[in-house]
Design an enzyme around this catalytic site. Structure first.
Site, mmCIF file in Angstrom:
data_model
loop_
_atom_site.group_PDB
_atom_site.id
_atom_site.type_symbol
_atom_site.label_atom_id
_atom_site.label_comp_id
_atom_site.label_asym_id
_atom_site.label_seq_id
_atom_site.Cartn_x
_atom_site.Cartn_y
_atom_site.Cartn_z
ATOM 1 N N ASP A 1 0.010 5.080 0.970
ATOM 2 C CA ASP A 1 -0.132 6.022 2.083
ATOM 3 C C ASP A 1 -0.206 5.270 3.408
ATOM 4 O O ASP A 1 -1.042 4.387 3.592
ATOM 5 C CB ASP A 1 -1.388 6.872 1.893
ATOM 6 C CG ASP A 1 -1.369 7.652 0.589
ATOM 7 O OD1 ASP A 1 -0.268 7.931 0.082
ATOM 8 O OD2 ASP A 1 -2.452 7.962 0.070
ATOM 9 N N ASP B 1 0.868 -1.169 0.000
ATOM 10 C CA ASP B 1 0.000 0.000 0.000
ATOM 11 C C ASP B 1 0.910 1.226 0.000
ATOM 12 O O ASP B 1 2.082 1.143 0.383
ATOM 13 C CB ASP B 1 -0.904 -0.021 1.237
ATOM 14 C CG ASP B 1 -1.798 1.199 1.334
ATOM 15 O OD1 ASP B 1 -2.382 1.592 0.312
ATOM 16 O OD2 ASP B 1 -1.888 1.766 2.434
#
Length: 196
Positions: free
Chosen positions: A17, A15
């Site tokens: 952020d 991922d």
């Protein structure tokens, strides 16, 4: 060590952020707002040098919401690519969902569409995929694909861990650097995959 760690291909899905860079409730809307989490770029460098392929899978509903366009998103990712490269890392690809929660797509996490697409592009089974995330939806996406969820406590990770209800088999680490140390200690025997 889980048995799957010894047999999977050397592909790690990240991922963005809260895992690579600091998250923001106001969204990351420009390259200047993209700030790496301490140690994350170095961890990516270590993994790349050890032969891991790194792929980013990120929800970017800010596009659908009109906060930034795809051209700006590409500029943000150019900064991320450059920062990773300067630390000796290589991001093989970025997959992103530009849709909002109500758009009815199959790529927005927690749905597994991006994971399945990545697995197909890299000639892997989704069950061999590993994903590092800080939010429950990241873990749910990889679990729905049958893969292996890793939670980091950066970003939203501490609150995700505290809330419980993690998918079965989720491993928890302080940050991406700790993930890298773990994976490099339990080095799998298979080589990195190649995309189509």
């Amino acid at each position: 060590m889980p048995d799957w760690m010894a047999t999977h291909m050397k592909l790690l899905i990240l991922d963005r952020d809260g895992v690579i860079n600091e998250d923001s409730p106001d969204y990351i809307k420009s390259p200047d707002e993209w700030i790496p989490i301490a140690g994350s770029l170095e961890a990516m460098g270590e993994l790349s040098r050890a032969g891991w392929s790194l792929v980013v899978a990120t929800n970017q509903s800010g596009v659908a919401r009109g906060y930034y366009d795809v051209q700006m998103l590409n500029r943000i990712h150019t900064r991320m690519y450059k920062a990773a490269n300067e630390a000796g890392g290589h991001i093989d690809a970025v997959f992103f969902c530009p849709h909002g929660p109500e758009d009815g797509c199959d790529c927005r996490k927690p749905l597994p569409g991006m994971i399945i697409d990545i697995a197909r592009r890299y000639h892997m089974q989704p069950t061999d995929c590993i994903m590092v995330g800080d939010s429950l939806r990241d873990l749910q996406a990889i679990a729905a694909a049958g893969g292996h969820p890793l939670l980091v406590r950066t970003g939203n990770g501490e609150s995700t861990e505290a809330a419980g209800n993690l998918p079965a088999g989720t491993l928890v680490f302080d940050n991406l650097a700790a993930v890298a140390r773990h994976l490099l200690t339990h080095e799998p025997m298979r080589s990195a995959p190649t995309a189509e």
